[in-house]
Structure formats: C-alpha cells, structure tokens
Design an enzyme around this catalytic site. Structure first.
Site, PDB file in Angstrom:
ATOM      1  N   THR A 190      69.147  16.434  68.765  1.00 17.95           N
ATOM      2  CA  THR A 190      68.614  15.272  69.468  1.00 17.95           C
ATOM      3  C   THR A 190      67.226  14.965  68.909  1.00 17.95           C
ATOM      4  O   THR A 190      66.587  15.820  68.303  1.00 17.95           O
ATOM      5  CB  THR A 190      68.507  15.532  70.990  1.00 17.95           C
ATOM      6  N   CYS A 191      66.789  13.726  69.118  1.00 16.16           N
ATOM      7  CA  CYS A 191      65.439  13.326  68.681  1.00 16.16           C
ATOM      8  C   CYS A 191      64.419  14.125  69.472  1.00 16.16           C
ATOM      9  O   CYS A 191      64.628  14.371  70.645  1.00 16.16           O
ATOM     10  CB  CYS A 191      65.236  11.826  68.902  1.00 16.16           C
ATOM     11  N   PRO A 192      63.358  14.549  68.868  1.00 18.88           N
ATOM     12  CA  PRO A 192      62.891  14.255  67.512  1.00 18.88           C
ATOM     13  C   PRO A 192      63.391  15.230  66.457  1.00 18.88           C
ATOM     14  O   PRO A 192      63.045  15.098  65.286  1.00 18.88           O
ATOM     15  CB  PRO A 192      61.370  14.361  67.649  1.00 18.88           C
ATOM     16  N   MET A 193      64.193  16.210  66.831  1.00 16.00           N
ATOM     17  CA  MET A 193      64.648  17.214  65.866  1.00 16.00           C
ATOM     18  C   MET A 193      65.529  16.618  64.777  1.00 16.00           C
ATOM     19  O   MET A 193      65.614  17.185  63.682  1.00 16.00           O
ATOM     20  CB  MET A 193      65.382  18.357  66.572  1.00 16.00           C
ATOM     21  N   THR A 194      66.161  15.478  65.042  1.00 16.99           N
ATOM     22  CA  THR A 194      67.015  14.883  64.014  1.00 16.99           C
ATOM     23  C   THR A 194      66.210  14.567  62.761  1.00 16.99           C
ATOM     24  O   THR A 194      66.619  14.912  61.655  1.00 16.99           O
ATOM     25  CB  THR A 194      67.706  13.613  64.537  1.00 16.99           C
TER      26      THR A 194
END
Length: 85
Positions: free
Chosen positions: A21-25
């Site tokens: 999920t964002c922000p890990m993407t």
C-alpha cells in the site's frame, strides 16, 4: 514513436508490489530503480487505484520513463519503467 506492450519489451528486473500500500508502493519501486543501471528497464506489477496513479506519476517526476502500461486479466497493471540515464 510506437509504445510497445509488456510482452514485446524486454526488461532487466521484475518487482511485484501488488500486496503493498502507499507509500510503500513507490518506496519499493524507488529502491529497485536505485539498484539498477541507467537505461535498464523495470517491469512492475501493481494493483489498486492509489498506486496506479502515484507510481507512474512519481517515477516520471523523478526523470524515469514509463514505457508502457498494460492491464492484465487479473486486474494487475504491468508497468515498464526505464531508469533515467
């Protein structure tokens, strides 16, 4: 200039962020690009509205080139991103 499909384009590295999920993407995408040589191509698999909007935009803002975006049958978007030279 003709854009090629994900099947036609060769790539140097694969990254699957469909479960992120964002922000890990984009963090994972950026780390992968940082480890690549200029001009190499990353094939990226992602899923979800936020990553679909943010990852290509942010990659472009950082000077990388989105070569293609292909929708897979399972709802996954496959991006080919060339690392900036």
């Amino acid at each position: 200039m003709k854009l090629v499909t994900a099947e036609e384009q060769t790539h140097d590295r694969d990254l699957d962020i469909t479960t992120e999920t964002c922000p890990m993407t984009f963090v994972r995408t950026r780390l992968a690009l940082d480890r690549m040589q200029p001009g190499q191509v990353l094939r990226l698999r992602l899923k979800g509205d936020e990553p679909r909007q943010n990852v290509p935009r942010t990659a472009t803002e950082q000077g990388h080139s989105v070569l293609s975006a292909t929708e897979a049958a399972d709802g996954v978007l496959i991006l080919l991103i060339r690392k900036k030279s």
